[in-house]
Design a protein around this motif. Sequence first.
Motif, short mmCIF file in Angstrom:
data_model
loop_
_atom_site.label_atom_id
_atom_site.label_comp_id
_atom_site.label_asym_id
_atom_site.label_seq_id
_atom_site.Cartn_x
_atom_site.Cartn_y
_atom_site.Cartn_z
N ARG A 29 0.83 -1.21 0.00
CA ARG A 29 0.00 0.00 0.00
C ARG A 29 0.86 1.26 0.00
O ARG A 29 0.59 2.21 -0.73
N CYS A 30 1.90 1.25 0.82
CA CYS A 30 2.78 2.41 0.86
C CYS A 30 3.55 2.56 -0.45
O CYS A 30 3.84 3.69 -0.88
N ALA A 31 3.88 1.44 -1.10
CA ALA A 31 4.58 1.50 -2.38
C ALA A 31 3.71 2.17 -3.45
O ALA A 31 4.21 2.97 -4.26
N PHE A 32 2.43 1.87 -3.47
CA PHE A 32 1.53 2.51 -4.43
C PHE A 32 1.42 4.01 -4.15
O PHE A 32 1.47 4.84 -5.07
N TYR A 33 1.26 4.35 -2.89
CA TYR A 33 1.16 5.77 -2.53
C TYR A 33 2.47 6.50 -2.85
O TYR A 33 2.46 7.65 -3.33
N LEU A 34 3.60 5.84 -2.63
CA LEU A 34 4.89 6.45 -2.93
C LEU A 34 5.07 6.67 -4.43
O LEU A 34 5.61 7.69 -4.86
N SER A 35 4.59 5.73 -5.25
CA SER A 35 4.68 5.91 -6.70
C SER A 35 3.83 7.09 -7.17
O SER A 35 4.20 7.79 -8.11
N LEU A 36 2.70 7.33 -6.51
CA LEU A 36 1.88 8.49 -6.85
C LEU A 36 2.60 9.80 -6.51
O LEU A 36 2.52 10.78 -7.25
N LEU A 37 3.32 9.80 -5.39
CA LEU A 37 4.07 11.01 -5.02
C LEU A 37 5.17 11.30 -6.04
O LEU A 37 5.40 12.46 -6.40
N PHE A 38 5.86 10.26 -6.49
CA PHE A 38 6.89 10.45 -7.52
C PHE A 38 6.28 10.98 -8.82
O PHE A 38 6.85 11.87 -9.46
N LYS A 39 5.14 10.43 -9.21
CA LYS A 39 4.50 10.88 -10.44
C LYS A 39 3.99 12.31 -10.31
O LYS A 39 4.05 13.10 -11.26
N LEU A 40 3.48 12.66 -9.13
CA LEU A 40 2.97 14.01 -8.90
C LEU A 40 4.08 15.05 -9.05
O LEU A 40 3.87 16.14 -9.60
N LEU A 41 5.28 14.72 -8.60
CA LEU A 41 6.40 15.66 -8.68
C LEU A 41 6.84 15.90 -10.12
O LEU A 41 7.34 16.98 -10.44
N ARG A 42 6.63 14.92 -10.98
CA ARG A 42 7.07 15.06 -12.38
C ARG A 42 6.02 15.70 -13.27
O ARG A 42 6.29 15.95 -14.45
N GLN A 43 4.82 15.98 -12.75
CA GLN A 43 3.75 16.56 -13.55
C GLN A 43 3.89 18.08 -13.62
O GLN A 43 4.18 18.73 -12.62
N ARG A 44 3.70 18.62 -14.82
CA ARG A 44 3.70 20.08 -14.99
C ARG A 44 2.28 20.65 -14.83
O ARG A 44 2.07 21.58 -14.06
N ASN A 45 1.35 20.12 -15.59
CA ASN A 45 -0.04 20.56 -15.51
C ASN A 45 -0.87 19.42 -14.97
O ASN A 45 -0.98 18.35 -15.59
N LEU A 46 -1.46 19.63 -13.81
CA LEU A 46 -2.24 18.58 -13.16
C LEU A 46 -3.70 18.71 -13.57
O LEU A 46 -4.26 19.80 -13.61
N SER A 47 -4.29 17.59 -13.89
CA SER A 47 -5.71 17.54 -14.23
C SER A 47 -6.45 16.78 -13.14
O SER A 47 -5.86 16.11 -12.30
N ARG A 48 -7.77 16.89 -13.18
CA ARG A 48 -8.59 16.21 -12.18
C ARG A 48 -8.64 14.70 -12.40
O ARG A 48 -9.18 13.98 -11.56
N LYS A 49 -8.07 14.23 -13.49
CA LYS A 49 -8.02 12.79 -13.75
C LYS A 49 -6.70 12.18 -13.30
O LYS A 49 -6.40 11.03 -13.65
N PHE A 50 -5.91 12.94 -12.53
CA PHE A 50 -4.60 12.43 -12.09
C PHE A 50 -4.77 11.17 -11.24
O PHE A 50 -5.54 11.16 -10.27
#
Length: 414
Positions: free
Chosen positions: A268-289
């Motif tokens: 569970r923490c690994a999935f949440y951690l992967s989301l944090l990594f992906k969030l940092l690499r996003q320039r424009n965030l959409s509501r479908k993130f």
Amino acid sequence: MAASCSLVCCGEENDSDKAVIVRFSNGSIQNANALDFTMYKNTDDKTPRKRSRRIVVAETERLSYVGSNFGVGSMKCNNLCKYYVGVLNKQTMQMEVHSAQLFNMQPVIPGEVTETATAQDTTQTYREKVDSLIEAFGTNKQKRALSSRRLNQVGSDTLNQAVAKAATSVIEQKGLEVLQQEVAESQEDLALHLPPCSADATKPEDVYPFDGLLSPAEFEALEQAGSKMAALTSEELQNMRDEGGCLSVVKFLVNLPPEGEARDKIVRCAFYLSLLFKLLRQRNLSRKFGMEEGCPRIIQTKLFRTFTVETFKNGRVQNMVSASMQVKLAAFCLALLLHMDHMTADLSLLHRDLGITEARMIEVAKSMGLTLSKTARAKAEEDRPSNEHRQAFLVLPLVKYDKFMERRKRKKMH
């Protein structure tokens, strides 16, 4: 016996009916009858400022005089005081009192500079006047210095225009409020962006409590997403390793415990951690993130509220990860890794996943009071063996690091 006379006030008059009193700047006129006076008025009656403009011209056989009630040569007293003149009617023996205007008559000599040129000269600064003298009467050395200074001034003006243009484009892209917020956040203390901390805790796992990173409801919502992470095949893990950006996640998924609560917590923490990594690499965030990865709605809301700032861009409100939010993401990821690996974290893998420098990652770890593995300062990162990673440990009591203040060496005076 002298005849008596009476005063008659003519009241308020129009500008065209006012009497004219002239004063000659270069002396007094002996014979006023030899002068031919002419008054000109402005033809623009619609503009209030130009409606009252008058020019008086006095001509003689030798010289001409000009006076006006506007411009540089006009008398300012007309605006500060009201003047009246009395005219005696000898037939009725009544003196009529009329309002008057004063004009300063100046001689006009053929070949002199015009009034426009004079007005421009009066607006010159002291530096400009000195430069004009240097151009006319200066030495060769002074003229070279003047030419060099003017060239430098042109270069400075060009640079200022380029900087202003670049600043305008940045403001249009990000918005003024976001820029002001980023500047304010960059000046704040790094400790303000750390996860909730209990410095008086008696156990290492209670210093940065797990509930401050993921609440029980949020942890429960990650059950289905965690099971998908646990079901990844070796080929899929190899693809994640080759793509980069999730090396810390792959490290835990490869060495999962066989079963039990520890395995469930790590996936569970690994999935949440992967989301944090992906969030940092996003320039424009959409509501479908995160929807494609199966991110629960409660987790998506937490990510947007905790690690993004709202900005107005292209006519709508958007979420973005600012500079301070990047630091906050790094601190929360580091705290989560500590809970996943018995209060130990691999800083070398983490800073590569986050896309920040190792020095910045070490600065975050020091602000959290972690103990770092010692490595010779003289060795660079590429000089260390590939299997040697910098580690961070949470050991009680927390370490307090002193801020290193760099001192500049003074130049020797010769």
